[in-house]
Design an enzyme around this catalytic site. Structure first.
Site, PDB file in Angstrom:
ATOM      1  N   GLY A 114       0.846  -1.191   0.000  1.00 60.08           N
ATOM      2  CA  GLY A 114       0.000   0.000   0.000  1.00 60.08           C
ATOM      3  C   GLY A 114       0.874   1.231   0.000  1.00 60.08           C
ATOM      4  N   CYS A 127       5.267  -6.110   1.666  1.00 63.20           N
ATOM      5  CA  CYS A 127       5.632  -4.689   1.652  1.00 63.20           C
ATOM      6  C   CYS A 127       4.933  -3.924   2.783  1.00 63.20           C
ATOM      7  CB  CYS A 127       5.344  -4.101   0.273  1.00 63.20           C
ATOM      8  SG  CYS A 127       6.162  -2.529   0.025  1.00 63.20           S
ATOM      9  N   TYR A 128       3.933  -3.093   2.480  1.00 62.10           N
ATOM     10  CA  TYR A 128       3.183  -2.424   3.554  1.00 62.10           C
ATOM     11  C   TYR A 128       2.632  -3.471   4.513  1.00 62.10           C
ATOM     12  CZ  TYR A 128      -0.265   0.543   5.920  1.00 62.10           C
ATOM     13  OH  TYR A 128      -0.995   1.224   6.872  1.00 62.10           O
ATOM     14  N   HIS A 145       7.875  -7.578  -3.615  1.00 59.92           N
ATOM     15  CA  HIS A 145       6.578  -7.959  -4.210  1.00 59.92           C
ATOM     16  C   HIS A 145       6.694  -9.295  -4.955  1.00 59.92           C
ATOM     17  CE1 HIS A 145       4.251  -4.287  -3.424  1.00 59.92           C
ATOM     18  NE2 HIS A 145       5.431  -3.692  -3.449  1.00 59.92           N
ATOM     19  N   GLU A 201       4.247 -10.846  -6.270  1.00 64.76           N
ATOM     20  CA  GLU A 201       3.166 -10.956  -7.257  1.00 64.76           C
ATOM     21  C   GLU A 201       3.532 -10.395  -8.624  1.00 64.76           C
ATOM     22  OE1 GLU A 201       3.419  -8.973  -4.708  1.00 64.76           O
ATOM     23  OE2 GLU A 201       2.185  -7.167  -4.805  1.00 64.76           O
ATOM     24  N   ASP A 248     -16.771 -10.462 -24.038  1.00 65.15           N
ATOM     25  CA  ASP A 248     -17.333 -10.450 -22.681  1.00 65.15           C
ATOM     26  C   ASP A 248     -18.846 -10.659 -22.678  1.00 65.15           C
ATOM     27  OD1 ASP A 248     -14.753  -9.742 -22.190  1.00 65.15           O
ATOM     28  OD2 ASP A 248     -15.173  -7.642 -21.738  1.00 65.15           O
ATOM     29  N   LYS A 267      -9.490 -10.834 -18.334  1.00 66.60           N
ATOM     30  CA  LYS A 267      -9.790 -10.995 -19.762  1.00 66.60           C
ATOM     31  C   LYS A 267      -9.304 -12.334 -20.327  1.00 66.60           C
ATOM     32  CE  LYS A 267     -11.278  -8.818 -23.506  1.00 66.60           C
ATOM     33  NZ  LYS A 267     -12.458  -7.955 -23.545  1.00 66.60           N
TER      34      LYS A 267
END
Ligand code: XMP
Length: 520
Positions: free
Chosen positions: A50, A77-78, A171, A173, A230, A376
């Protein structure tokens, strides 16, 4: 299920994505979520990064009750600083900020409880990681030991000696952290024992059951389809769930592509069996667009007219079968959902993405969004699994206001016809060359100016077509596609020869930023 508490990092949603890639189901909620209000029990919790400093006034904090759930927790992290702050307040401003690539050194503790080393199982001792932080720990909080360090963060990785609580400063991710997915897998699967049973097939059957439960045995659902992936996938799911009680409506707004309505009818109705009504409202749209050049005005007119036409059709349907339509289907995807649920700081503003707000209110419809958990590429996978033709599954995005924002002057039937036919030739050639999927979006735009040309012995004073083709991963930034010059020559020849009213063809070599993908 893994619960991700979002502290507002721009990477938060990537945690969900990485976990799904290893078939672990995860759900993200704002960091302010009260644990007592949760309707399900998470098997593991991740605190995201964050943009705040944990010690600053007004900084967001997790409900301390998360630590009483007794499940593994990983702070990123945060999130690491939040764990340190809640368990000992050992956080201060770092003297050196650390952004970008850094080297992580892992410290193993074979003499400690096995869970301590488990987070970095199978990860190289010295490995690249992606950092983005200004604060750092001034000491490890009580009960924690160091499991990794980096040149600027002696406590880049922490584990509690007795319970599965972890913090990492980098991070995992983002794809710039090569062992990131492995670390998340260690946490979710090895440590938290989450099942790896999230698959697309599972998703389809669960979602169909969910729709059937919500809609019940009598209610009807309507939804607009556009021919895009979609709305088609959403419609197919709805059709599988409730059959002919789902009514799809395609509004021909007069600014769709060449033969598009016929193709959508063919695919959705004939091929997929979906109950589809095509409403030709092109006169109505084009009349309202007459004389309008301003792009935002065009968008507003098309948006409002669409709502008007759709509502009228829905009312006809209701009158026709005498039953109430209770639900409106929308093909909203996860990135839009994230945008509206993610934590945006103390002054949280919720943005609504639905251009159908008016419909929901006027017709007292409830929204149903079967794709709200998917990205997507997952929708494409789902579409392929459900038998939707490849052509449609991989179709480039097409804006709601259609060709109207690709005609730079007034939108008339003649101008639409020119833009449409040029676009059709361009796309046809791209497909023939086998490069359609390399390109993220391609189209022809019609410029509102004229230039001189000679054709045969005649001088002509005709219009100009601008071609645009870009590659991008997120549509926020984009680069122009580097066609072979022979290809451009061929397309240009075809357009000037086959499309009356065009004497020149240009290729747009602007990047985004500053040039947006569309011209308007
Ligand atoms: P820009 O032009 O902003 O486009 O670089 C980024 C992406 O958004 C699409 N786009 C729209 N889609 N209604 C839509 O449904 C719109 O008014 C609109 N304007 C742009 C554009 O095609 C590209 O994919």
């Amino acid at each position: 299920t893994v619960l991700i508490l979002d502290f507002g990092s721009q990477y938060s949603h990537l945690i969900t994505r990485r976990l799904r890639e290893i078939n672990v189901y995860a759900e993200m909620l704002p960091c302010t979520q009260k644990i007592a209000d949760l309707t399900w029990k998470p098997k593991a919790i991740i605190f995201s990064g964050g943009p705040y400093s944990v010690y600053a006034e007004g900084a967001p904090h997790a409900d301390p009750a998360v630590f009483d759930l007794g499940v593994p927790i990983l702070g990123i992290c945060y999130g690491l600083q939040e764990i340190a702050w809640q368990r000992g307040k050992n956080v201060s401003a770092g003297d050196k900020r650390e952004y970008g690539n850094s080297t992580l050194h892992i410290e193993r503790h074979t003499d400690k409880a096995p869970h301590v080393d488990a987070l970095f199982d199978g990860v190289e001792d010295d490995t690249n990681v992606w950092m983005s932080h200004g604060d750092k720990l001034s000491a490890a909080p009580p009960g924690f030991i160091t499991i990794a360090s980096s040149p600027n963060a002696p406590w880049a990785g922490l584990a509690h000696e007795e319970i599965p609580l972890y913090g990492i400063q980098f991070h995992p991710e983002v794809t710039h952290t090569p062992f990131g997915s492995k670390i998340l897998e260690n946490f979710a699967v090895k440590i938290a024992k989450c099942q790896q049973n999230w698959t697309m097939e599972e998703f389809i059957s669960k979602e169909i059951k969910r729709i059937q439960t919500i809609v019940g045995p009598d209610s009807h659902v309507i939804g607009a389809v556009s021919g895009g992936v979609d709305s088609t996938v959403a419609a197919k799911l709805m059709h599988e769930a409730i059959g002919s009680r789902f009514h799809a409506i395609l509004v021909d707004n007069g600014v769709m592509r060449l033969n598009e309505c016929e193709q959508v009818l063919e695919t959705l109705n004939k091929h997929l069996g979906i109950n589809l009504t095509v409403v030709d409202a092109s006169d109505e749209f084009l009349e309202k667009l007459a004389g309008v050049e301003d792009p935002e005005k065009k968008r507003k007119i098309i948006g409002n007219t669409f709502i008007h036409v759709f509502q009228r059709e829905a009312e006809k349907l209701t009158a026709g079968h005498g039953k109430d339509i209770d639900y409106l289907l929308q093909g909203t995807l996860y990135p839009d959902v994230i945008e509206s649920i993610s934590f945006k700081g103390p002054s949280q503003t919720i943005k609504t993405h639905h251009n159908v707000g008016g419909l929901l209110e006027n017709m007292r419809l409830k929204l149903i969004e079967p794709l709200r958990e998917l990205f997507k590429d997952e929708v494409r996978k789902l579409g392929t699994l459900m038998g939707i033709p490849e052509d449609l599954v991989w179709r480039h995005p097409f804006p709601g206001p259609g060709i109207a924002i690709r005609i730079l002057g007034e939108v008339t039937r003649e101008q639409v016809d020119i833009a449409r036919r040029a676009d059709h030739i361009f796309i046809e050639e791209i497909k023939k060359a086998g490069i359609y999927r390399e390109i993220s979006q391609a189209f022809a735009a019609l410029l509102p100016i004229r230039a001189v040309g000679v054709m045969g012995d005649q001088r002509k004073y005709d219009q100009i077509i601008a071609l645009r083709a870009v590659t991008t991963t997120d549509f926020m930034t984009a680069d122009w596609y580097d066609f072979d010059s022979k290809f451009l020559k061929h397309v240009s020849n075809r357009i000037v020869n086959e499309v009356d009213g065009v004497c020149r063809v240009l290729y747009d070599v602007s990047q985004k930023p500053p040039g947006t993908i569309e011209f308007l």
